[in-house]
Scaffold this active site. Sequence first.
Site, PDB file in Angstrom:
ATOM      1  N   ALA A   3      30.337  46.727  55.363  1.00 53.89           N
ATOM      2  CA  ALA A   3      29.328  46.106  56.225  1.00 53.89           C
ATOM      3  C   ALA A   3      29.746  44.665  56.455  1.00 53.89           C
ATOM      4  O   ALA A   3      30.511  44.101  55.679  1.00 53.89           O
ATOM      5  CB  ALA A   3      27.969  46.165  55.528  1.00 53.89           C
ATOM      6  N   GLY A  21      30.695  50.044  53.065  1.00 55.22           N
ATOM      7  CA  GLY A  21      30.241  50.780  54.243  1.00 55.22           C
ATOM      8  C   GLY A  21      31.394  51.435  54.995  1.00 55.22           C
ATOM      9  O   GLY A  21      31.208  52.451  55.664  1.00 55.22           O
ATOM     10  N   GLU A  50      31.967  54.567  53.231  1.00 56.32           N
ATOM     11  CA  GLU A  50      30.795  55.425  53.479  1.00 56.32           C
ATOM     12  C   GLU A  50      30.841  56.029  54.879  1.00 56.32           C
ATOM     13  O   GLU A  50      30.396  57.154  55.090  1.00 56.32           O
ATOM     14  CB  GLU A  50      29.510  54.611  53.280  1.00 56.32           C
ATOM     15  N   GLU A  97      30.422  47.219  46.388  1.00 56.08           N
ATOM     16  CA  GLU A  97      29.132  46.548  46.577  1.00 56.08           C
ATOM     17  C   GLU A  97      28.607  45.914  45.308  1.00 56.08           C
ATOM     18  O   GLU A  97      27.947  44.872  45.344  1.00 56.08           O
ATOM     19  CB  GLU A  97      28.090  47.541  47.111  1.00 56.08           C
TER      20      GLU A  97
HETATM   21  N1  3HC Z   1      32.099  41.024  55.959  1.00 60.27           N
HETATM   22  C1  3HC Z   1      32.358  39.869  56.584  1.00 60.27           C
HETATM   23  N2  3HC Z   1      33.472  39.151  56.364  1.00 60.27           N
HETATM   24  C2  3HC Z   1      34.365  39.647  55.504  1.00 60.27           C
HETATM   25  C3  3HC Z   1      34.148  40.855  54.817  1.00 60.27           C
HETATM   26  C4  3HC Z   1      32.957  41.568  55.082  1.00 60.27           C
HETATM   27  N3  3HC Z   1      32.684  42.726  54.487  1.00 60.27           N
HETATM   28  N4  3HC Z   1      35.200  41.078  54.018  1.00 60.27           N
HETATM   29  C5  3HC Z   1      36.045  40.055  54.191  1.00 60.27           C
HETATM   30  N5  3HC Z   1      35.544  39.187  55.085  1.00 60.27           N
HETATM   31  C6  3HC Z   1      36.181  37.959  55.570  1.00 60.27           C
HETATM   32  C7  3HC Z   1      36.416  36.948  54.460  1.00 60.27           C
HETATM   33  O1  3HC Z   1      35.284  36.154  54.248  1.00 60.27           O
HETATM   34  C8  3HC Z   1      37.590  36.165  54.993  1.00 60.27           C
HETATM   35  O2  3HC Z   1      37.077  35.251  55.935  1.00 60.27           O
HETATM   36  P1  3HC Z   1      37.795  33.844  56.160  1.00 60.27           P
HETATM   37  O3  3HC Z   1      39.198  34.162  56.579  1.00 60.27           O
HETATM   38  O4  3HC Z   1      36.956  33.216  57.197  1.00 60.27           O
HETATM   39  O5  3HC Z   1      37.725  33.157  54.810  1.00 60.27           O
HETATM   40  C9  3HC Z   1      38.383  37.204  55.761  1.00 60.27           C
HETATM   41  O6  3HC Z   1      37.468  38.296  56.005  1.00 60.27           O
HETATM   42  C10 3HC Z   1      39.589  37.738  55.023  1.00 60.27           C
HETATM   43  O7  3HC Z   1      39.195  38.142  53.727  1.00 60.27           O
HETATM   44  P2  3HC Z   1      40.131  37.892  52.446  1.00 60.27           P
HETATM   45  O8  3HC Z   1      40.611  36.488  52.454  1.00 60.27           O
HETATM   46  O9  3HC Z   1      39.368  38.381  51.284  1.00 60.27           O
HETATM   47  O10 3HC Z   1      41.356  38.842  52.812  1.00 60.27           O
HETATM   48  P3  3HC Z   1      42.217  39.792  51.868  1.00 60.27           P
HETATM   49  O11 3HC Z   1      43.204  40.444  52.754  1.00 60.27           O
HETATM   50  O12 3HC Z   1      42.655  39.052  50.652  1.00 60.27           O
HETATM   51  O13 3HC Z   1      41.198  40.910  51.351  1.00 60.27           O
HETATM   52  C11 3HC Z   1      39.491  42.585  51.542  1.00 60.27           C
HETATM   53  C12 3HC Z   1      40.634  41.806  52.252  1.00 60.27           C
HETATM   54  C13 3HC Z   1      40.077  43.441  50.411  1.00 60.27           C
HETATM   55  C14 3HC Z   1      38.858  43.479  52.570  1.00 60.27           C
HETATM   56  C15 3HC Z   1      38.485  41.593  50.940  1.00 60.27           C
HETATM   57  O14 3HC Z   1      38.111  40.665  51.934  1.00 60.27           O
HETATM   58  C16 3HC Z   1      37.223  42.207  50.409  1.00 60.27           C
HETATM   59  O15 3HC Z   1      37.190  42.676  49.297  1.00 60.27           O
HETATM   60  N6  3HC Z   1      36.137  42.184  51.216  1.00 60.27           N
HETATM   61  C17 3HC Z   1      34.818  42.590  50.804  1.00 60.27           C
HETATM   62  C18 3HC Z   1      34.663  44.062  50.879  1.00 60.27           C
HETATM   63  C19 3HC Z   1      33.267  44.446  50.485  1.00 60.27           C
HETATM   64  O16 3HC Z   1      32.691  43.929  49.548  1.00 60.27           O
HETATM   65  N7  3HC Z   1      32.711  45.405  51.212  1.00 60.27           N
HETATM   66  C20 3HC Z   1      31.397  45.882  50.949  1.00 60.27           C
HETATM   67  C21 3HC Z   1      30.440  45.144  51.827  1.00 60.27           C
HETATM   68  S1  3HC Z   1      28.760  45.547  51.457  1.00 60.27           S
HETATM   69  C22 3HC Z   1      28.527  47.023  52.203  1.00 60.27           C
HETATM   70  O17 3HC Z   1      29.410  47.588  52.755  1.00 60.27           O
HETATM   71  C23 3HC Z   1      27.128  47.565  52.134  1.00 60.27           C
HETATM   72  C24 3HC Z   1      27.061  48.996  52.543  1.00 60.27           C
HETATM   73  O18 3HC Z   1      27.131  49.808  51.407  1.00 60.27           O
HETATM   74  C25 3HC Z   1      25.796  49.308  53.255  1.00 60.27           C
END
Ligand code: 3HC
Length: 691
Positions: free
Chosen positions: A65, A104, A107, A127
């Site tokens: 998400a 997400g 998912e 998450e």
């Molecule tokens: N939403 C919005 N922005 C995101 C994001 C997300 N889910 N994931 C990463 N970003 C952004 C980061 O803030 C960063 O922004 P910036 O360049 O402005 O600082 C940019 O994307 C790049 O991220 P990283 O520097 O972390 O890049 P990497 O290549 O090192 O890692 C990644 C990529 C493995 C995808 C890592 O960013 C990550 O772990 N992201 C989070 C993933 C996550 O937690 N997903 C679950 C979200 S909650 C959800 O899905 C709820 C659902 O169940 C309903």
Amino acid sequence: MKVNDVVTYEVDGPIAVITVNSPPVNALSNAVRQGVAGAVQTAIGDNGVGAMVLICEGRTFFAGADITEFGKPQVEPSLRNLQLIVENATKPVIAAIHGTALGGGLELALVAHYRIAVPSAKCGLPEVNLGLLPGAGGTQRLPRIVGVEKALDLITSGAPVGARAAKEMGLVDELAAEGNLRADAIGFAQRLLDEGRPLLKVRDRSEKLDEARGKPEIFADFRKANAKKFRGFKAPEHIIRCIEAALEKPFDEGMAYERELFNELQADSQSAAQRHVFFAERQAAKIVGLAADTPTLPIAKVGVIGAGTMGGGIAMNFANVGIPVTIVEAKQETLDRGLKIIRGNYETTAKKGRMKPEDVETRMGLLTGSVAMEDLADCDLIIEAVFENLDVKREVFGKLDRIARPGAILATNTSYLDIDDIAAATSRPESVVGLHFFSPANVMKLLEVVRTKDTRPEIIVTAMKLAKTIGKIGVLVGNGFGFVGNRILAARNAQADRLVLEGATPWAVDKVLYDFGFAMGHFQMRDLVGLDVGWNREATSSANVREILNEMGRHGQKTKGGYYDYDENRRQTPSTVAMQVIEDFAAKQGIARRAVSDEEIHDRILFAMVNEGARILDEGIASRASDIDIVWITGYGWPKYRGGPMFWADLQGLPVVLEKLKALEAAHGEAFSSSPLIERLVAEGKGFKDA
Ligand code: 3HC
Ligand code: NAI
């Protein structure tokens, strides 16, 4: 055909290919969800199309998400409504995965009818790291596909699994060739059509759930085994309850339950804190005030001076990523001991299965010991980790100045000393920087990069990049007493020491901090680190309780006694000896001991820390409040779910913090006189986050 700015729709024979390109990580933003929904509906209505492939461009499949949209009004289709469109499609949808299918994103892949991935891809539900649970069916569908036990592990740890492991678990149906995902996914879709394979829906599967029904103890056992790890965090227990529901309730009811618990977590301060930490970590890497095109310097060879507690661990960081290190000690004997400890550490890691046995020799092979500083002549970076004594360090740097090649980075691991004073012993202060590692240096994630008034921009940029290379979180800080972390620790020390003299027990102080969420209490930490660290034996003066305990040989866990007593298994009990020392010392100081409440302990310690953080920020020693949060979370065990001291203060509201400080100042003196920054922010109606 362009569906919108981020989604395109193409047809290749009977296969529709839906491609998403929303940098940087294809998070499921409003635009992405709308585009994908539109494209899937187009494919459903397109008579020439038999199946569709959902694929992403750029570095990854959907990473989840869009966290930046949390708390804002949702635009339709919601992720769940998009999932309904995909899952109920009358033609098979194949998710084609590369990079990281997370949250997400995974998912969404779980409502596709089939999944294909390149071997380098990873799938996970992270998450929990954001204080959340998968809110789009992850807790209901994953157990149906991989079984309850694996689902518990994967969802509560948030750790991703590689595509090969995912295939073994049944999470992925097919592996594509690396670099050939699009073509392989189309080929796979074609085969499905040729073979007339059915539209498989994960929600309809029950065989894995049936396996778990025979083992009702799974959940209780899992809770017990992880109690320590999950302590204080709300999300893991919510996740476990959702997976229980997957087993006990029909699918739709399980989904409703997951939604309810997700909403509860999303509205909770823990998730707000953990989301703050996620962005704060990424912010920390961004350097304020340097040109974006500042070049980095190559680091092909590293030198470390001192193979004691810190030097050994520091050297391991580089060997672990294949960078050769020369370690210089004062004497052969201490060098041998230092290298032996490093070998022992690697061997233990290998024994625990966390490293391949053959890697022990590879890594040891990258370490060269020496007792001659001249052997550091060709190093690109030299890190000094000798005794914490300015004269000793100045002598080392003076010598280093004559030996190191021009342009080499000269770093010190000092904890408290003024790095300008150390740099002044060289003819090249612009080449000197602080690299403050934390103990154990091969384990702890934090690296304070200390810039002095002279440090060259290239060196700052290189040090911050290097932090990432060795798996650390680098935080750039200014050169002031104790930098960020230890200066706030000093504020905590002062209050903790004072509280026990005024009447609290060390165990009461420790319990308050432990209950707040710290991994251990203040005095427990002192006992663990060693009361004698930084203690000057020659200059003993019985000036405080800690010195007296040291003089008695009570140095902490390693001597089986400090503030606590320890048995052979390092189990602690409050020490009556230490308590007597405290009472005697208080009497000598003329302090009348009184009852001290837990609330007083809590407020004095935590607000003193926040106040010190504010001063650090005001003085520019930290560039952002969130950097201070990262330092305390990654270096000192501040509970992640409380977001760091500055986030925690913002959560209380700075007017409340200011009021507390004023009351504390009235009762306990000027140690609590509030930082001018807090007063300014309160007057402007702002928080630390706006500072
Ligand atoms: N939403 C919005 N922005 C995101 C994001 C997300 N889910 N994931 C990463 N970003 C952004 C980061 O803030 C960063 O922004 P910036 O360049 O402005 O600082 C940019 O994307 C790049 O991220 P990283 O520097 O972390 O890049 P990497 O290549 O090192 O890692 C990644 C990529 C493995 C995808 C890592 O960013 C990550 O772990 N992201 C989070 C993933 C996550 O937690 N997903 C679950 C979200 S909650 C959800 O899905 C709820 C659902 O169940 C309903
Ligand atoms: P230590 O006493 O374990 O190790 C210092 C080592 O340096 C000894 O092995 C000593 O023989 C060697 N040494 C002394 N003078 C030398 C010289 N001229 N040439 C070569 N080797 C020499 O000390 P520790 O704990 O490793 O601390 C080192 C530095 O790291 C200090 O500045 C300390 O403040 C800092 N530090 C310590 C932390 C800790 O938790 N121990 C945490 C972060 C920083």
